[in-house]
Design a protein around this motif. Structure first.
Motif, short mmCIF file in Angstrom:
data_model
loop_
_atom_site.label_atom_id
_atom_site.label_comp_id
_atom_site.label_asym_id
_atom_site.label_seq_id
_atom_site.Cartn_x
_atom_site.Cartn_y
_atom_site.Cartn_z
N THR A 141 0.82 -1.22 0.00
CA THR A 141 0.00 0.00 0.00
C THR A 141 0.85 1.27 0.00
O THR A 141 0.29 2.37 -0.09
N MET A 142 2.16 1.15 0.09
CA MET A 142 3.01 2.35 0.05
C MET A 142 2.90 3.03 -1.30
O MET A 142 2.73 2.37 -2.34
N THR A 143 3.00 4.33 -1.32
CA THR A 143 2.93 5.10 -2.55
C THR A 143 4.31 5.54 -3.04
O THR A 143 4.42 6.20 -4.07
N SER A 171 11.19 8.32 4.62
CA SER A 171 11.00 9.77 4.81
C SER A 171 9.54 10.16 5.03
O SER A 171 9.01 11.08 4.40
N GLY A 172 8.86 9.41 5.90
CA GLY A 172 7.50 9.77 6.26
C GLY A 172 6.41 9.09 5.46
O GLY A 172 5.24 9.19 5.81
N VAL A 173 6.74 8.38 4.39
CA VAL A 173 5.75 7.65 3.62
C VAL A 173 5.36 6.39 4.39
O VAL A 173 6.23 5.63 4.82
N THR A 174 4.08 6.16 4.57
CA THR A 174 3.62 5.01 5.34
C THR A 174 2.91 4.01 4.43
O THR A 174 2.45 4.35 3.34
N GLY A 175 2.82 2.76 4.92
CA GLY A 175 2.14 1.72 4.16
C GLY A 175 2.93 0.42 4.22
O GLY A 175 3.81 0.24 5.06
N THR A 176 2.60 -0.51 3.32
CA THR A 176 3.23 -1.83 3.31
C THR A 176 3.99 -2.07 2.02
O THR A 176 3.67 -1.53 0.97
N VAL A 177 5.01 -2.93 2.12
CA VAL A 177 5.78 -3.38 0.97
C VAL A 177 6.30 -4.77 1.30
O VAL A 177 6.51 -5.11 2.48
N TYR A 178 6.50 -5.61 0.28
CA TYR A 178 6.98 -6.97 0.46
C TYR A 178 8.41 -7.06 -0.09
O TYR A 178 8.68 -6.61 -1.21
#
Length: 390
Positions: free
Chosen positions: A146-148, A202-209
């Motif tokens: 979900t990270m951008t 740097s402040g970006v939130t979310g998920t990554v695999y």
């Protein structure tokens, strides 16, 4: 008669076992290739998954997704520890939560980790010591969550500038599948302990695999080498078939190979049909460009750069026709060079085919991919050579 009927040796990348790459012709096994590699290795299987092959087993890889090829690699060491275990304490974390074994990885098992960035300058890293003034390539597999955005950085603690400056690699990734990203860099005068950040958010939130981390001292990625608590070395592959004096005609013939180089050779890579004394030989490979060479009694009959002097990553069919006074190099359906130089073979007849210059001494080894090798004990017509190399 067809080319298939006329060929004395046909070897493809379709079948092998530990220690052997099988030849289709002759079916007696006389020209089967001996494979030597004292460690396991990995390949891409027909389903597109990373698969481990046994000690001495040929790496029959589907790297381009269609036909298999025999992958021949140099020795490389993965310096990145716990390459699949990001929850391990070897990976430093700040505002990053790791859920282990959360998703199917590129090897087809559920062993890839989900990384979730929280608030603040989320970072994950591993400290690795590197040599000064040395080229490395760092690679890993990533799949979007979900990270951008996704950031990366390699920071040297010894005073050199950042080896990989902070940057985004989000555009290289995919949500539908795994992408192997890589970063090649040369260290400075200091080297030493460095932080490798696959997440520099740097402040970006979310998920990554993330999965399959590899740091190797080389200018390109090679096949994946998994690690846990210690670095792991995959040794080089040596391959040859010997005892062919009853098959190879010393006075005339054709040698063809369909090959590619997935990464730039450090200098030269050669497939050689030769006598063990290297007095008589026919060579195909890379020498500042795709090339062919014929030498009899130690006298060069032909040395020619092929029709593709600039290296690329495509497969090419290259054939050498050899006969005193009638030699030619064919490249992808075109005769690029011919020679009428005369000389007769002397001494030991050509009795082996190997992946180094002349014999298994290790000089100018071929590191690349081979789809097929064919040998004919008589020269072919131009029409046959056109068909063979097209």
């Amino acid at each position: 008669m067809t080319l298939l009927d006329d060929a004395k040796i046909i070897t493809t990348a379709n079948a092998g076992k530990a220690g052997t790459l099988y030849s289709i012709k002759p079916d007696s096994g006389t020209a089967d290739f001996t494979i030597t590699r004292s460690t396991t290795a990995t390949r891409i299987d027909s389903a597109g998954l990373i698969d481990t092959v046994a000690i001495n087993e040929p790496q029959l890889t589907y790297s381009d997704g269609s036909c298999p090829s025999f992958l021949v690699e140099p020795q490389r060491t993965n310096l990145n520890l716990y390459s699949e275990e990001l929850d391990n304490a070897a990976w430093g974390k700040s505002d990053v939560t790791v859920t282990a074994n959360n998703i199917t990885s590129p090897d087809g098992t559920t062993n890839a980790d989900k990384c979730e960035t929280l608030s603040g300058p989320a970072q994950m890293y591993q400290a690795i010591s590197v040599a000064a003034n040395t080229t490395y390539t760092w690679s890993f597999y990533v799949k979007r969550g979900t990270m951008t955005d996704l950031g990366v950085k390699v920071l040297n603690l010894g005073g050199d500038p950042d080896y990989v400056p902070a940057a985004s690699y989000y555009s290289q990734t995919s949500a539908s599948g795994w992408t192997r990203v890589s970063f090649t860099f040369t260290t400075g005068a200091n080297g030493g302990n460095s932080y490798f950040y696959p997440i520099n958010a740097s402040g970006v939130t979310g998920t990554v695999y993330l999965w399959g981390f590899q740091l190797e001292q080389y200018s390109h990625t090679t096949s994946y080498i998994p690690t846990t608590s210690a670095i792991v070395t995959r040794v080089k592959t040596v391959w040859e078939t010997t005892g062919l004096s009853a098959i190879i005609e010393p006075l005339e013939g054709v040698l063809m190979a369909e090959i590619r180089f997935p990464y730039t050779p450090t200098n030269t890579g050669i497939i050689s049909m030769s006598s063990s004394s290297m007095v008589n030989m026919v060579n195909i490979g890379y020498w500042g460009g795709y090339f062919g060479q014929v030498s009899m009694a130690g006298n060069p009959l032909m040395f020619a750069i092929g029709g593709q002097p600039a290296l690329d990553t495509d497969f090419h069919k290259i054939a050498i026709k050899y006969k005193s006074g009638d030699c030619a190099l064919w490249f992808d359906g075109v005769e690029t060079t011919s020679s009428t130089t005369t000389s007769a073979p002397t001494g030991t007849n050509m009795n082996m085919i190997s992946g180094t210059y002349g014999n298994s001494s290790g000089l100018w080894p071929f590191f690349g991919e081979i789809r097929q090798i064919q040998y004919y004990d008589t020269i072919l017509t131009d029409a046959q050579l056109l068909a063979l190399t097209s």
